[in-house]
Scaffold this active site. Structure first.
Site, PDB file in Angstrom:
ATOM      1  N   LYS A  42      -1.378  -4.038  -4.181  1.00 16.32           N
ATOM      2  CA  LYS A  42      -1.793  -3.192  -3.048  1.00 16.32           C
ATOM      3  C   LYS A  42      -2.328  -3.970  -1.842  1.00 16.32           C
ATOM      4  CE  LYS A  42      -0.575   0.073  -3.948  1.00 16.32           C
ATOM      5  NZ  LYS A  42       0.907   0.251  -4.120  1.00 16.32           N
ATOM      6  N   TRP A  47       5.340  -5.124   2.081  1.00 18.76           N
ATOM      7  CA  TRP A  47       5.421  -5.425   3.517  1.00 18.76           C
ATOM      8  C   TRP A  47       5.931  -6.866   3.717  1.00 18.76           C
ATOM      9  CZ3 TRP A  47       0.438  -4.854   7.015  1.00 18.76           C
ATOM     10  CH2 TRP A  47       0.821  -4.785   8.354  1.00 18.76           C
ATOM     11  N   HIS A  92       2.449 -10.714  -9.225  1.00 24.89           N
ATOM     12  CA  HIS A  92       1.020 -10.401  -9.133  1.00 24.89           C
ATOM     13  C   HIS A  92       0.211 -11.307 -10.064  1.00 24.89           C
ATOM     14  CE1 HIS A  92       1.821  -6.988  -6.624  1.00 24.89           C
ATOM     15  NE2 HIS A  92       2.404  -6.288  -7.560  1.00 24.89           N
ATOM     16  N   SER A 123      -6.268   1.938  -2.335  1.00 26.52           N
ATOM     17  CA  SER A 123      -4.817   1.954  -2.479  1.00 26.52           C
ATOM     18  C   SER A 123      -4.423   1.900  -3.961  1.00 26.52           C
ATOM     19  CB  SER A 123      -4.218   0.789  -1.693  1.00 26.52           C
ATOM     20  OG  SER A 123      -2.815   0.839  -1.689  1.00 26.52           O
ATOM     21  N   GLU A 215       5.705   2.649  10.218  1.00 20.98           N
ATOM     22  CA  GLU A 215       6.547   3.816  10.505  1.00 20.98           C
ATOM     23  C   GLU A 215       7.988   3.589  10.070  1.00 20.98           C
ATOM     24  OE1 GLU A 215       5.366   6.617  11.047  1.00 20.98           O
ATOM     25  OE2 GLU A 215       3.343   5.850  11.334  1.00 20.98           O
TER      26      GLU A 215
HETATM   27  P1  A3P Z   1      -2.117   2.080   1.429  1.00 27.39           P
HETATM   28  O1  A3P Z   1      -2.109   2.679   0.044  1.00 27.39           O
HETATM   29  O2  A3P Z   1      -3.509   1.723   1.892  1.00 27.39           O
HETATM   30  O3  A3P Z   1      -1.387   2.892   2.419  1.00 27.39           O
HETATM   31  P2  A3P Z   1       1.693  -3.375  -2.088  1.00 27.39           P
HETATM   32  O4  A3P Z   1       3.047  -3.435  -1.498  1.00 27.39           O
HETATM   33  O5  A3P Z   1       1.047  -4.699  -2.252  1.00 27.39           O
HETATM   34  O6  A3P Z   1       1.666  -2.533  -3.315  1.00 27.39           O
HETATM   35  O7  A3P Z   1       0.750  -2.666  -1.010  1.00 27.39           O
HETATM   36  C1  A3P Z   1       0.921  -1.305  -0.695  1.00 27.39           C
HETATM   37  C2  A3P Z   1       0.040  -0.995   0.504  1.00 27.39           C
HETATM   38  O8  A3P Z   1       0.622  -1.599   1.668  1.00 27.39           O
HETATM   39  C3  A3P Z   1      -0.049   0.488   0.767  1.00 27.39           C
HETATM   40  O9  A3P Z   1      -1.343   0.676   1.343  1.00 27.39           O
HETATM   41  C4  A3P Z   1       1.074   0.662   1.778  1.00 27.39           C
HETATM   42  O10 A3P Z   1       0.992   1.830   2.545  1.00 27.39           O
HETATM   43  C5  A3P Z   1       0.851  -0.576   2.633  1.00 27.39           C
HETATM   44  N1  A3P Z   1       2.018  -0.928   3.450  1.00 27.39           N
HETATM   45  C6  A3P Z   1       3.296  -1.033   3.083  1.00 27.39           C
HETATM   46  N2  A3P Z   1       4.080  -1.336   4.135  1.00 27.39           N
HETATM   47  C7  A3P Z   1       3.257  -1.419   5.194  1.00 27.39           C
HETATM   48  C8  A3P Z   1       3.461  -1.690   6.598  1.00 27.39           C
HETATM   49  N3  A3P Z   1       4.675  -1.938   7.097  1.00 27.39           N
HETATM   50  N4  A3P Z   1       2.369  -1.695   7.403  1.00 27.39           N
HETATM   51  C9  A3P Z   1       1.141  -1.444   6.912  1.00 27.39           C
HETATM   52  N5  A3P Z   1       0.884  -1.182   5.621  1.00 27.39           N
HETATM   53  C10 A3P Z   1       1.935  -1.163   4.771  1.00 27.39           C
END
Ligand code: A3P
Length: 277
Positions: A42, A47, A92, A123, A215
């Site tokens: 998380k 990303w 991870h 998250s 987005e």
């Molecule tokens: P939130 O639950 O706070 O929205 P991971 O990929 O490590 O599991 O992390 C997931 C988190 O990264 C989620 O956070 C997700 O919404 C956020 N995330 C994914 N893509 C993103 C982006 N392009 N910009 C910002 N946050 C992003």
């Protein structure tokens, strides 16, 4: 209402993963050109996968990021052995369970993404509720206690982060923060590309940035992870909110104070600081 976790050597992990494979991963080979995206869950893994994958595909791709950049722990030993180098993988795992056991002294490259732990906790709470395998039906207060004790997938955040932070200056490790990506995405794309040995012109940085915003990823079926795990109906989407500071909508004052005290106790003197808003 407690998560069912499996453990290897004191490291709790997702109950769907194969423990015998996790045990073998430290002996998985590393070849020149191998690139790992490593995180505590998380923290911006997906990303970063999107950015790295777009860099590798030259800004255009029509494949899913989980096939471009597979999750080492989940693909299992046969698929992992079948991958030919150079490999790009997501993980991870904590620092000392990585292939080769000591990334800083290996021939691979590693991008570690860290996120402020209060937002990570929130998250991860939604993540635990989302996947049926965790069997988590508790509320936030219940989850907060589990997070503080490290009784969640991938264990105590402080341990995970610290193992990697200690090696942040190794030349084959790039330590980045979610909040930095959030505050200046084009600069982060550039930093990641440079670390990968690619020099991108401004048009390419712009093209990759546009496809890596919250987005655009939210609506991109090729960027939503992970595939194939049963999801609880009515739960939040994987690309959920994507902001700095959502913890304020969940932590009570008491929880926040307790967390801050724990952070100070464990992290003071390390120099690792985060933006919490
Ligand atoms: P939130 O639950 O706070 O929205 P991971 O990929 O490590 O599991 O992390 C997931 C988190 O990264 C989620 O956070 C997700 O919404 C956020 N995330 C994914 N893509 C993103 C982006 N392009 N910009 C910002 N946050 C992003």
């Amino acid at each position: 209402s407690i998560q069912l976790l499996r453990e290897f050597d004191g490291f709790p992990f997702n109950p769907l993963l194969d423990a015998s494979w996790i045990a073998e991963i430290p002996d998985y080979p590393i070849s020149p050109g191998d690139l790992y995206i490593a995180t505590y869950p998380k923290s911006g893994t997906t990303w970063t996968q999107q950015i790295v994958s777009l860099i590798q595909w030259g800004g255009e791709k029509d494949t899913h990021i989980s096939s471009d950049i597979p999750w080492l722990e989940s693909i299992g030993k046969d698929s992992a052995r079948a991958l030919s180098p150079p490999r790009t993988l997501k993980t991870h795992l904590p620092y000392d369970m990585m292939p080769g056991r000591d990334p800083a002294n290996s021939i691979g490259k590693y991008i570690y993404i860290a996120r402020n732990p209060k937002d990570v906790a929130v998250s991860l709470y939604y993540h635990a509720k989302r996947y049926a395998a965790f069997q988590f039906t508790g509320d936030w207060d219940c989850f907060f206690e589990l997070f503080m004790k490290g009784e969640v997938s991938c264990g105590l955040w402080f341990h995970h982060i610290f193992g990697w932070w200690e090696h942040k200056d190794a030349k084959n490790i790039l330590f980045l923060k979610y909040e930095d990506l959030k505050k200046d995405l084009p600069a982060s794309v550039k930093t990641i590309a440079q670390f990968m040995g690619c020099s991108l012109d401004d048009a390419m940085i712009d093209k990759i940035t546009k496809q890596s915003t919250f987005e655009s990823m939210k609506d991109d079926p090729l960027a939503n992870l992970p595939l194939g795990f049963p999801v609880v109906s009515g739960s939040t989407p994987f690309i959920r909110k994507g902001v700095i500071g959502d913890w304020k909508n969940h932590f009570t004052d008491e929880q926040s104070t307790r967390f801050d005290a724990e952070y100070t106790k464990r992290m003071s003197g390390t120099g690792l600081v985060f933006d919490f808003q």
